[in-house]
Design an enzyme around this catalytic site. Structure first.
Site, PDB file in Angstrom:
ATOM      1  CB  CYS A  64     -13.774  80.861  22.866  1.00 30.14           C
ATOM      2  SG  CYS A  64     -14.348  82.518  22.562  1.00 30.14           S
ATOM      3  N   GLY A 107     -10.183  57.994  13.879  1.00 29.63           N
ATOM      4  CA  GLY A 107     -11.627  58.036  13.674  1.00 29.63           C
ATOM      5  C   GLY A 107     -12.044  59.047  12.620  1.00 29.63           C
ATOM      6  CB  THR A 108     -10.769  62.415  11.736  1.00 30.45           C
ATOM      7  OG1 THR A 108     -11.050  62.998  13.018  1.00 30.45           O
ATOM      8  CG2 THR A 108     -11.017  63.453  10.656  1.00 30.45           C
ATOM      9  CB  SER A 148     -11.087  56.238  17.593  1.00 32.88           C
ATOM     10  OG  SER A 148     -10.025  57.074  17.941  1.00 32.88           O
ATOM     11  CG  HIS A 195      -7.304  59.306  20.391  1.00 35.39           C
ATOM     12  ND1 HIS A 195      -7.543  59.397  19.042  1.00 35.39           N
ATOM     13  CD2 HIS A 195      -8.185  60.139  20.978  1.00 35.39           C
ATOM     14  CE1 HIS A 195      -8.517  60.242  18.834  1.00 35.39           C
ATOM     15  NE2 HIS A 195      -8.933  60.702  19.980  1.00 35.39           N
TER      16      HIS A 195
END
Lengths: 388, 388
Positions: free
Chosen positions: A326, A75-76, A203, A205
């Site tokens: 984080c 997808g990226t 995508s 996954h």
């Protein structure tokens, strides 16, 4: 994987389905030629046919022709190719691009990369549930606008945009419309026959398929500048040796998703949201009640830190994610939660639960219990807690 | 795969090793989290550790630190990232790039894409064996030169360039040196400790590893503009959910290549070349006798068409490739064979044989026999044949 683990981070990555591997195996060991060797020998013909069969199956699930679907590494890459490929192909027509402020990073950061190169980017605001303002979109599209990229659903809070209306506006204004459907493909009805969208990112996954494979739908006639140079693969739009096992596994994963399964996910989602809102005080649902993906629940537990939540839940065998700083490694609180008007406290206390094929209603009951207890405990010791 | 098939196209794609799949399986089914979830739960920590272990193993085979190696979707992406990433990062220092004229398409067409954007590209000539002229390279590097990309070995004719000397020159001239080692990594010694190369492209599927995974070595301090935007993965140089099964499988594939195996391939290569040159008249070896990859043999059988050869050999159970026009889909004869001074006839009659783990010396003997007979038959009926 610990058999007792309750994995509720299916939007980040899913356990692959065993049947997907079974479908891929022949392409590791038997028909392993590159598809471009079809002109040289029989195994190449078989490889090419398998690739095209996978493409047809996925195209059919999207409602497009197989010529309109290319495979990418995920997808990226699909979103990078869509955004940058359109921008380069249409830069002489205009240099204005519109995205929503809560897009996932591939779209958002591709837009930012273009901004550095001189393109103008508008980041549309969203309301408290994550919806863009369709009227604002209409007003902002100008002579110079070449591309609108609005996701089908949000990666963190599951908000389903009205891409039919958005597409209609883009069509009327003659602007290319791309939508990132990484979190909806096969989970939420999306047929490009019915919806006037020009490009769609999908995508593998996220639906128990393999990693390293994705797709990009491009409506016939959409201009696109190739981003990955090399050979003539994928209709000369994406070079590189074809990942045939990946494509076949992706097609199998698409085939395995059913309406029944999606309804099952929706029931688990609703049970979790209702249960947590009933049993835990000071909880905010992030994203809408309706119009959200079947697999996504996202709640802020005020006066606790999302990171403490994930760690304490992990110790009890529950894997969830948070929009806290984080965790995202960007050293900033979730841009999605702040985008919907949440402050940093709300982002820091947000927890995302995403469901998949291997979750059961029993997991949900157990999760409600574990989360309730954990929140209570953390609030007892938390300096932020009003119960202190 | 037909058990009797003699597959001699291992440079295009190899049969995956069963042990590679065994290594990958736990990351499909047990430890399937994304590596960035390491801050949220134990499975994420395990996923991250597995990814980093794979990176360390491959880095160690290359002689670099693991911080200097990033994973990509394959050799094509690695070379695109290297060429375009350096060009963008250094464009203010200069806009001149040097490549050889026989580079593989990812390098060649990335250079051409940059040319369209205003960069100046020099395509170095090669001699009749495919070697660049080191003196010419030295003369051509100028004030404006930012990048030299010369492959370690050629994809079609196996020529091994002297990348030590090339690297030394680039180092002296303070120019970034990239080398595509897709066809040599683990097959030919290459340690970046010894060789002053700044970036190296490596790939998994050429050594019985999985498809959809590759790597790029970048020496510490080498400037690079990210090409795939999105999350902060891979040291913030390549976004996208990490293909951990792919990385682990790649590392296993690297581990499985041995010096013994490479010597075995070399023996098969030499036996094939000697056998064919002895038994078939009017044959030219493409590429050098020495200084070629252990797995590559490429010969032109004059007065026959490579395409007819591949098809007739396929019918007899031999899979080979050709540098002929239609095969490459570029509608041009192999730029490698014409690059080494061959005419179109030589390119059209060229056949590439590449060896892998699953070939045996018996296959070679059978291949020599089948090729000899096929060439003789084709020459009998060929309008090009002097025997007509």
């Amino acid at each position: 994987m610990n058999e007792d683990l309750v994995y509720l981070d299916n939007s980040a990555c899913t356990r692959m389905d065993d049947r997907v591997l079974d479908a891929m195996k022949p392409y590791f060991f038997d028909t392993f030629a590159v598809a471009t060797s079809e002109f040289a020998y029989t195994m190449g013909v078989e490889a090419k046919e398998s690739l095209e069969k996978a493409r047809e199956d996925i195209a059919s699930a999207l409602g497009c022709n197989s010529e309109e679907l290319i495979f990418t590494s995920g997808g990226t890459e699909s979103s990078n190719l869509a955004i940058k490929g359109i921008a380069e192909a249409k830069k002489n027509d205009g240099q204005h691009i519109i995205v929503s402020e809560i897009e996932d990073f591939p779209v958002l950061n591709s837009a930012k990369a273009l901004e550095k190169k001189g393109f103008e980017v508008t980041y549309l605001d969203v309301d408290e549930d994550g919806f863009i303002d369709i009227k604002q979109l209409k007003d902002i599209i100008g002579e110079n606008t070449i591309l609108v990229s609005i996701q089908h659903a949000n990666q963190e809070i599951g908000t389903l945009q009205d891409i039919s209306r958005i597409g209609k506006i883009c069509q009327d204004e003659n602007v290319v419309f791309h939508s990132d459907a990484s979190h909806t493909f096969t989970r939420v009805p999306l047929s490009v026959e019915d919806i006037p969208v020009d490009m769609v990112t999908i995508s593998g996954h996220t639906i128990h398929g393999p990693r390293g494979i994705g797709g990009l739908f491009m409506r016939e006639g959409t201009p696109l500048e190739k981003q990955m140079d090399g050979g003539f693969q994928e209709n000369n739009l994406r070079a590189g040796v074809e990942n045939i096992p990946g494509a076949v596994g992706f097609a199998k994963a698409v085939d395995l998703v059913s309406q029944d399964e999606n309804e099952r996910l929706e029931k688990m989602r609703d049970r979790l949201i209702d249960g947590l809102m009933d049993e835990v005080p000071h909880v905010t649902l992030n994203g809408p009640h309706e119009k959200r993906t079947p697999q996504n629940a996202n709640l802020t537990f005020h006066y606790v830190e999302g990171e403490s939540m994930t760690l304490h839940l992990d110790m009890q065998g529950f894997a969830v994610s948070t929009g806290s700083a984080c965790f995202s490694r960007s050293l900033e609180a979730s841009h999605v939660i702040t985008g919907i008007g949440g402050d940093h406290e709300r982002a820091h206390g947000s927890v995302r639960f995403t469901f998949g094929r291997y979750n059961e209603m029993d997991d949900v009951i157990a999760t409600i219990e574990a989360v309730s207890e954990t929140v209570a405990k953390l609030r007892e010791i938390s300096p932020l807690g009003e119960e202190d």
